[in-house]
Design a protein around this motif. Sequence first.
Motif, PDB file in Angstrom:
ATOM      1  N   LYS A 184       1.014  -1.231  -0.122  1.00  0.00           N
ATOM      2  CA  LYS A 184       0.017   0.083  -0.147  1.00  0.00           C
ATOM      3  C   LYS A 184       0.811   1.456  -0.069  1.00  0.00           C
ATOM      4  CE  LYS A 184      -0.685  -0.008   4.966  1.00  0.00           C
ATOM      5  NZ  LYS A 184      -1.607   0.003   6.180  1.00  0.00           N
ATOM      6  N   LYS A 185       1.767   1.286   0.807  1.00  0.00           N
ATOM      7  CA  LYS A 185       2.887   2.335   0.859  1.00  0.00           C
ATOM      8  C   LYS A 185       3.514   2.846  -0.709  1.00  0.00           C
ATOM      9  CE  LYS A 185       2.713   4.101   4.911  1.00  0.00           C
ATOM     10  NZ  LYS A 185       2.138   5.268   5.621  1.00  0.00           N
ATOM     11  N   GLY A 186       3.781   1.796  -1.150  1.00  0.00           N
ATOM     12  CA  GLY A 186       4.587   1.757  -2.525  1.00  0.00           C
ATOM     13  C   GLY A 186       3.614   2.257  -3.526  1.00  0.00           C
ATOM     14  N   ILE A 187       2.478   1.715  -3.276  1.00  0.00           N
ATOM     15  CA  ILE A 187       1.310   1.968  -4.392  1.00  0.00           C
ATOM     16  C   ILE A 187       0.921   3.367  -4.460  1.00  0.00           C
ATOM     17  CG2 ILE A 187      -0.897   1.520  -5.173  1.00  0.00           C
ATOM     18  CD1 ILE A 187      -0.412  -1.285  -4.755  1.00  0.00           C
ATOM     19  N   THR A 188       0.546   3.823  -2.913  1.00  0.00           N
ATOM     20  CA  THR A 188       0.115   5.352  -2.781  1.00  0.00           C
ATOM     21  C   THR A 188       1.266   6.245  -3.219  1.00  0.00           C
ATOM     22  OG1 THR A 188       0.733   4.902  -0.546  1.00  0.00           O
ATOM     23  CG2 THR A 188      -1.575   4.645  -1.305  1.00  0.00           C
ATOM     24  N   SER A 189       2.585   6.052  -2.687  1.00  0.00           N
ATOM     25  CA  SER A 189       3.441   7.043  -3.014  1.00  0.00           C
ATOM     26  C   SER A 189       3.768   7.182  -4.687  1.00  0.00           C
ATOM     27  CB  SER A 189       4.881   6.307  -2.162  1.00  0.00           C
ATOM     28  OG  SER A 189       4.759   6.186  -0.726  1.00  0.00           O
ATOM     29  N   THR A 190       3.740   5.746  -5.219  1.00  0.00           N
ATOM     30  CA  THR A 190       3.724   6.277  -6.930  1.00  0.00           C
ATOM     31  C   THR A 190       2.873   7.009  -7.289  1.00  0.00           C
ATOM     32  OG1 THR A 190       4.859   3.926  -6.620  1.00  0.00           O
ATOM     33  CG2 THR A 190       4.176   4.941  -8.754  1.00  0.00           C
ATOM     34  N   LYS A 192       0.869   9.237  -6.004  1.00  0.00           N
ATOM     35  CA  LYS A 192       1.125  10.606  -5.513  1.00  0.00           C
ATOM     36  C   LYS A 192       2.211  11.336  -6.115  1.00  0.00           C
ATOM     37  CE  LYS A 192      -1.420  10.327  -1.193  1.00  0.00           C
ATOM     38  NZ  LYS A 192      -1.034  10.305   0.250  1.00  0.00           N
ATOM     39  N   THR A 193       3.361  10.652  -6.269  1.00  0.00           N
ATOM     40  CA  THR A 193       4.752  11.226  -7.051  1.00  0.00           C
ATOM     41  C   THR A 193       4.309  11.301  -8.510  1.00  0.00           C
ATOM     42  OG1 THR A 193       6.050   9.778  -5.418  1.00  0.00           O
ATOM     43  CG2 THR A 193       7.015  10.600  -7.609  1.00  0.00           C
ATOM     44  N   VAL A 194       3.650  10.477  -9.213  1.00  0.00           N
ATOM     45  CA  VAL A 194       3.116  10.956 -10.588  1.00  0.00           C
ATOM     46  C   VAL A 194       2.137  12.214 -10.539  1.00  0.00           C
ATOM     47  CG1 VAL A 194       1.684  10.396 -12.534  1.00  0.00           C
ATOM     48  CG2 VAL A 194       3.230   8.511 -11.390  1.00  0.00           C
ATOM     49  N   VAL A 312       9.066  10.873   0.534  1.00  0.00           N
ATOM     50  CA  VAL A 312       9.435  10.586  -1.017  1.00  0.00           C
ATOM     51  C   VAL A 312       8.852  11.538  -1.961  1.00  0.00           C
ATOM     52  CG1 VAL A 312       8.670   8.985  -3.086  1.00  0.00           C
ATOM     53  CG2 VAL A 312       8.943   8.026  -0.576  1.00  0.00           C
ATOM     54  N   LEU A 313       7.850  12.104  -1.778  1.00  0.00           N
ATOM     55  CA  LEU A 313       7.302  13.262  -2.528  1.00  0.00           C
ATOM     56  C   LEU A 313       8.281  14.585  -2.427  1.00  0.00           C
ATOM     57  CD1 LEU A 313       3.579  13.188  -2.131  1.00  0.00           C
ATOM     58  CD2 LEU A 313       4.755  12.644  -4.059  1.00  0.00           C
ATOM     59  N   ASN A 314       8.882  14.895  -1.237  1.00  0.00           N
ATOM     60  CA  ASN A 314       9.650  16.089  -0.998  1.00  0.00           C
ATOM     61  C   ASN A 314      11.079  15.703  -1.732  1.00  0.00           C
ATOM     62  OD1 ASN A 314      10.055  18.545   0.347  1.00  0.00           O
ATOM     63  ND2 ASN A 314      11.598  17.655   1.250  1.00  0.00           N
ATOM     64  N   THR A 315      11.580  14.290  -1.831  1.00  0.00           N
ATOM     65  CA  THR A 315      13.011  14.119  -2.352  1.00  0.00           C
ATOM     66  C   THR A 315      13.001  13.586  -3.743  1.00  0.00           C
ATOM     67  OG1 THR A 315      13.190  13.438  -0.109  1.00  0.00           O
ATOM     68  CG2 THR A 315      14.939  12.850  -1.660  1.00  0.00           C
ATOM     69  N   VAL A 316      11.996  12.718  -4.144  1.00  0.00           N
ATOM     70  CA  VAL A 316      12.056  12.088  -5.352  1.00  0.00           C
ATOM     71  C   VAL A 316      11.829  13.278  -6.523  1.00  0.00           C
ATOM     72  CG1 VAL A 316       9.722  11.538  -5.588  1.00  0.00           C
ATOM     73  CG2 VAL A 316      11.563  10.096  -6.653  1.00  0.00           C
ATOM     74  N   ILE A 317      11.356  14.289  -6.282  1.00  0.00           N
ATOM     75  CA  ILE A 317      11.159  15.423  -7.336  1.00  0.00           C
ATOM     76  C   ILE A 317      12.776  15.708  -7.842  1.00  0.00           C
ATOM     77  CG2 ILE A 317      11.047  17.239  -5.800  1.00  0.00           C
ATOM     78  CD1 ILE A 317       9.240  16.655  -9.390  1.00  0.00           C
ATOM     79  N   GLY A 318      13.567  16.037  -7.181  1.00  0.00           N
ATOM     80  CA  GLY A 318      14.921  16.205  -7.390  1.00  0.00           C
ATOM     81  C   GLY A 318      15.338  15.459  -8.298  1.00  0.00           C
ATOM     82  N   VAL A 319      15.420  13.849  -8.118  1.00  0.00           N
ATOM     83  CA  VAL A 319      15.958  12.875  -8.812  1.00  0.00           C
ATOM     84  C   VAL A 319      15.228  12.758 -10.113  1.00  0.00           C
ATOM     85  CG1 VAL A 319      16.252  10.465  -8.822  1.00  0.00           C
ATOM     86  CG2 VAL A 319      16.497  11.761  -6.630  1.00  0.00           C
ATOM     87  N   VAL A 320      13.794  13.087 -10.222  1.00  0.00           N
ATOM     88  CA  VAL A 320      13.259  13.010 -11.260  1.00  0.00           C
ATOM     89  C   VAL A 320      13.661  14.093 -12.423  1.00  0.00           C
ATOM     90  CG1 VAL A 320      11.020  12.971 -12.394  1.00  0.00           C
ATOM     91  CG2 VAL A 320      11.151  11.893 -10.346  1.00  0.00           C
ATOM     92  N   LEU A 321      13.951  15.405 -11.555  1.00  0.00           N
ATOM     93  CA  LEU A 321      14.171  16.485 -12.669  1.00  0.00           C
ATOM     94  C   LEU A 321      15.589  16.196 -13.189  1.00  0.00           C
ATOM     95  CD1 LEU A 321      12.831  19.528 -10.433  1.00  0.00           C
ATOM     96  CD2 LEU A 321      12.141  18.675 -12.783  1.00  0.00           C
ATOM     97  N   ILE A 322      16.555  15.698 -12.391  1.00  0.00           N
ATOM     98  CA  ILE A 322      17.851  15.298 -12.885  1.00  0.00           C
ATOM     99  C   ILE A 322      17.806  14.253 -13.823  1.00  0.00           C
ATOM    100  CG2 ILE A 322      19.912  13.959 -12.473  1.00  0.00           C
ATOM    101  CD1 ILE A 322      19.536  14.948  -9.664  1.00  0.00           C
ATOM    102  N   ILE A 323      17.072  13.361 -13.962  1.00  0.00           N
ATOM    103  CA  ILE A 323      16.765  12.318 -15.102  1.00  0.00           C
ATOM    104  C   ILE A 323      16.152  13.028 -16.361  1.00  0.00           C
ATOM    105  CG2 ILE A 323      15.718  10.267 -15.936  1.00  0.00           C
ATOM    106  CD1 ILE A 323      16.023   9.263 -13.240  1.00  0.00           C
ATOM    107  N   ALA A 324      14.988  13.852 -16.129  1.00  0.00           N
ATOM    108  CA  ALA A 324      14.561  14.859 -17.103  1.00  0.00           C
ATOM    109  C   ALA A 324      15.385  15.831 -17.724  1.00  0.00           C
ATOM    110  CB  ALA A 324      13.349  15.445 -16.605  1.00  0.00           C
ATOM    111  N   ILE A 325      16.265  16.253 -17.085  1.00  0.00           N
ATOM    112  CA  ILE A 325      17.257  17.400 -17.586  1.00  0.00           C
ATOM    113  C   ILE A 325      18.203  16.696 -18.511  1.00  0.00           C
ATOM    114  CG2 ILE A 325      19.288  18.828 -17.082  1.00  0.00           C
ATOM    115  CD1 ILE A 325      17.738  19.616 -14.470  1.00  0.00           C
TER     116      ILE A 325
END
Length: 526
Positions: A184-190, A192-194, A312-325
């Motif tokens: 449940k934690k992984g599903i809800t976090s995913t 919300k991250t999207v 997760v939401l507070n941290t993973v956005i930076g990682v996603v932006l790095i990959i997107a860049i």
Amino acid sequence: MRPLWTLIKLYINSIFRFSVIRHSSDRRERRNAIMGIVAIGIIAVSYGFMSASTSAALFLTGQTNEAPFLMLCTMASVFVLVMAFSQGSATLSGFADFDTLMGMPIRTSLVVFARFLALYLVEAVYSLAFLLPCGILYGIIARPAAWFYPAYLVMTLLVPVLPVVIGSGADLLLSAAFAKSKYKKGITSTIKTVFLLVFVAGAYLLPRMTDRILENPTAIADSLSRIYPPAAWFAKGATGSIPHVLLYTLGSIVLCAGFLFVLNRTFLPLHDRLASSYHVVNYRLKRQRQNSVIRALFTVEARRFLNSTAWVLNTVIGVVLIIAIGIAGSIFSRRLIETASELGLVAFLPAILIGVLIFCATLAPTTACAISMEGKQVWISKQLPIPAQKWLRAKLYVNLALAGPALLVSITLLSIAFRAALHPLDVAGLYLLPVASLLCTTVLGLLVNAKMPRLSWKSDTEVVKQSGAVLIMMLICFALLLITVVPVLLFGSGWIAAAVCILILTVTGIVYGRLMKQAEQIRLNL
């Protein structure tokens, strides 16, 4: 009425920690509480500045008065929706003193209303920051009738109602749907991250949207009216339509009353379902895996991180932006090089790439709240017969494992894509400075959190969004960005990058050595 007021004060105090500031004898606790309020204030002021600049640019066109209200009401609603969706279930029905509170002679409806009002008041701070500057500028420029000011204030206060209802309701339904799932934690976090990434993409397109509104405000206003009709009611009411003021006000009140009625009827079973957990049927003990101490601690820290949606939401956005860049740079590198050549900025291209990567990699390290996230369970770590140095290293490794590979992959992609515009020394600086900055903020985040731990919390959102350590690390991130990028801009990214990298790594080594030397004392003082 008195029990309701008492509950509201308790919940507001738990969010903003006013009682800690006024009555706590612990200087460190008071400092953390003040820094949390300062963090909220900085966010609100930044949104207020953006609102003032945007509305001023739109009002000065003189073509329409509805476009600024439409745009800012929509922006405020989307922001509140994201916030409510990320923490709605935790605020409305997830609290540790549930059994004690339900055992008191207090009606469930009062508890529900007080929890909803606490969530609403937090979001109202941000909506006021979005919309008050716009209303003030409109009052100065247009000089509306006297009734505009109270009517506008009432509508502004009601802006968060619809997004809070939708966001918190969706969060409750999502949490209830997967409450008994093993993942449940992984599903809800995913999910919300999207959702958060979509919001960030929309924020990235905001400047283009503002330019289009300046070019053709009437057409854009019509488009926003069709997409989000309540924003159109708000804009028409703000520009003089009394029927729309009444429609927006009464509609918000009726929607709020309906949501509270449904939530009151389903509050107890909903809380029971959210508090449930996954259980394996016919469990059998089989062969147990054995890991080293550091690997076992790393696994515990990684699971703690993944089990916190807010973290997760507070941290993973930076990682996603790095990959997107890295991906975007590979695709549009030729166009970006041509644009930089036309503007005469090719010499500054390495510094720009370095600055963007450093900002994304260091904005929100997991270590800034890694100690605080242990909360009241920190006694377990204090009682374990393991060296405190390994306990701290495991927290460092989580952030490095999360951001390090993404950063290296992105740098490699950018180095290949921009090889025509980069000198070999520029490529070396592109690797050295972001990696050194990541190491530095990872270690500094743990040091700041060790100095400013916040272990008494009811929701992990308090630690991730409102703790003083997180705010300090945001300021350190901006300072580090200046320290690394400015010398490269002034003197080039050759040997200067190596010198700045050595300086950063030296500071990192000193801080790391201090952490390891004082590790036992840090753990003992928690």
